[in-house]
Motif scaffolding. Structure first.
Motif, PDB file in Angstrom:
ATOM      1  N   GLY A 239       4.394   1.549  -2.798  1.00 15.48           N
ATOM      2  CA  GLY A 239       5.543   2.421  -2.576  1.00 15.48           C
ATOM      3  C   GLY A 239       5.841   3.284  -3.800  1.00 15.48           C
ATOM      4  N   ILE A 240       6.694   4.285  -3.604  1.00 13.95           N
ATOM      5  CA  ILE A 240       7.053   5.206  -4.679  1.00 13.95           C
ATOM      6  C   ILE A 240       8.520   5.019  -5.037  1.00 13.95           C
ATOM      7  CG2 ILE A 240       7.245   7.630  -5.348  1.00 13.95           C
ATOM      8  CD1 ILE A 240       5.029   8.220  -3.308  1.00 13.95           C
ATOM      9  N   LEU A 241       8.795   4.784  -6.322  1.00 13.96           N
ATOM     10  CA  LEU A 241      10.172   4.595  -6.779  1.00 13.96           C
ATOM     11  C   LEU A 241      10.836   5.943  -7.039  1.00 13.96           C
ATOM     12  CD1 LEU A 241      12.433   2.652  -7.765  1.00 13.96           C
ATOM     13  CD2 LEU A 241      11.479   2.918 -10.068  1.00 13.96           C
ATOM     14  N   ASN A 242      11.979   6.139  -6.424  1.00 18.67           N
ATOM     15  CA  ASN A 242      12.792   7.335  -6.656  1.00 18.67           C
ATOM     16  C   ASN A 242      14.091   6.930  -7.343  1.00 18.67           C
ATOM     17  OD1 ASN A 242      10.935   8.914  -5.376  1.00 18.67           O
ATOM     18  ND2 ASN A 242      12.360   9.824  -3.922  1.00 18.67           N
ATOM     19  N   LEU A 243      14.352   7.535  -8.497  1.00 21.91           N
ATOM     20  CA  LEU A 243      15.624   7.299  -9.175  1.00 21.91           C
ATOM     21  C   LEU A 243      16.573   8.400  -8.724  1.00 21.91           C
ATOM     22  CD1 LEU A 243      17.172   5.554 -11.186  1.00 21.91           C
ATOM     23  CD2 LEU A 243      16.357   7.028 -13.027  1.00 21.91           C
TER      24      LEU A 243
ATOM     25  N   SER B  25       4.756   5.456   0.504  1.00 22.74           N
ATOM     26  CA  SER B  25       3.834   6.540   0.157  1.00 22.74           C
ATOM     27  C   SER B  25       2.996   6.927   1.365  1.00 22.74           C
ATOM     28  CB  SER B  25       2.916   6.115  -0.991  1.00 22.74           C
ATOM     29  OG  SER B  25       2.072   5.055  -0.574  1.00 22.74           O
ATOM     30  N   ARG B  26       2.389   8.111   1.314  1.00 21.42           N
ATOM     31  CA  ARG B  26       1.536   8.550   2.415  1.00 21.42           C
ATOM     32  C   ARG B  26       0.359   7.612   2.630  1.00 21.42           C
ATOM     33  NH1 ARG B  26       1.065  15.153   1.696  1.00 21.42           N
ATOM     34  NH2 ARG B  26       3.279  15.617   2.070  1.00 21.42           N
TER      35      ARG B  26
ATOM     36  N   SER C 189       9.399  -3.801  -9.029  1.00 19.69           N
ATOM     37  CA  SER C 189       9.662  -3.774  -7.592  1.00 19.69           C
ATOM     38  C   SER C 189       8.438  -4.218  -6.791  1.00 19.69           C
ATOM     39  CB  SER C 189      10.059  -2.359  -7.176  1.00 19.69           C
ATOM     40  OG  SER C 189       9.882  -2.168  -5.795  1.00 19.69           O
ATOM     41  N   PRO C 190       8.605  -5.210  -5.890  1.00 19.87           N
ATOM     42  CA  PRO C 190       7.497  -5.611  -5.013  1.00 19.87           C
ATOM     43  C   PRO C 190       7.016  -4.438  -4.159  1.00 19.87           C
ATOM     44  CG  PRO C 190       9.291  -7.208  -4.919  1.00 19.87           C
ATOM     45  CD  PRO C 190       9.812  -6.025  -5.662  1.00 19.87           C
ATOM     46  N   GLY C 191       7.938  -3.566  -3.782  1.00 13.23           N
ATOM     47  CA  GLY C 191       7.578  -2.410  -2.967  1.00 13.23           C
ATOM     48  C   GLY C 191       6.677  -1.439  -3.707  1.00 13.23           C
TER      49      GLY C 191
ATOM     50  N   ALA D 289      -0.767   1.480   7.103  1.00 12.57           N
ATOM     51  CA  ALA D 289       0.025   0.733   8.093  1.00 12.57           C
ATOM     52  C   ALA D 289      -0.283   1.212   9.505  1.00 12.57           C
ATOM     53  CB  ALA D 289       1.509   0.894   7.795  1.00 12.57           C
ATOM     54  N   GLN D 290      -0.436   2.522   9.655  1.00  8.74           N
ATOM     55  CA  GLN D 290      -0.763   3.088  10.971  1.00  8.74           C
ATOM     56  C   GLN D 290      -2.142   2.644  11.440  1.00  8.74           C
ATOM     57  OE1 GLN D 290      -0.283   7.262  10.199  1.00  8.74           O
ATOM     58  NE2 GLN D 290       1.913   7.262  10.658  1.00  8.74           N
TER      59      GLN D 290
END
Length: 201
Positions: free
Chosen positions: A118-122, A179-180, A111-113, A186-187
């Protein structure tokens, strides 16, 4: 789909006292449905270890000596405190009859994310499917190659050759959450973009 053989003995007495005696002897009372009439049998509790305590799905060969049946696991009753197996229901397989069974989900692709932090959730580890025995897969692939941060993979995006998925179309199989650390970055980037450049009035 891989198969597991369970060796057992057909039982004639199916009352409460007979069932209790079986459990005291380390045996599990079972019933096989789907044939002309239910088949009551018992087998050692340890024989079910690789069938129940596994994320994988299997078909089952029930070997009762003079009789053998192809089946799938339908329901398991477990003691709420000791976790001992109390009772198991099986359903007999027929080549020309569809069967319902839960199949594990296997994540494939990158996943590019996730690569971006990013965090993958199944969300769904097993999916209930309906198919002819010959079409039952060992697992269902969930390809996450197109999931960017914040994206979801819906059940409608899965390949379902010769099987029916018994879930609503809006069922989310997997998603990439921000993710945090990524959110904080980003912020900070947004704040930096809004702040006036140094040396400028």
């Amino acid at each position: 789909m891989k198969s597991i053989t369970i060796k057992g003995s057909e039982r004639e007495s199916v009352g409460k006292s007979a069932t209790k005696a079986l459990r005291n002897a380390g045996l599990v009372p079972c019933v096989l449905y789907g044939g002309n009439q239910p088949v009551h049998f018992s087998a050692e509790e340890k024989a079910f270890k690789n069938l129940i305590y596994t994320p994988n799905a299997h078909t089952v060969v029930i070997d009762l000596g003079s009789k053998k049946f192809d089946a799938v696991l339908q329901d398991v009753q477990v003691h709420p405190i000791s976790d001992r197996i109390l009772h198991i229901d099986f359903y007999e397989l027929r080549e020309d009859r569809e069967v319902t069974i839960e199949i594990p989900v296997k994540v494939v692709g990158t996943s590019p994310g996730v690569l971006g932090g990013g965090i993958l959730n199944l969300n769904t580890r097993k999916l209930k499917v309906k198919a002819l025995p010959k079409h039952l897969p060992d697992f269902i692939e969930a390809n996450i190659s197109e999931l960017n941060m914040g994206n979801k993979l819906y059940i409608t995006k899965l390949e379902t050759n010769n099987i029916k998925l018994l879930h609503p179309d809006n069922t989310v199989v997997a998603q990439v959450k921000i993710s945090r650390a990524a959110m904080k970055a980003a912020q900070e980037a947004a704040k930096a973009a809004k702040a006036p450049a140094k040396g400028k009035k």
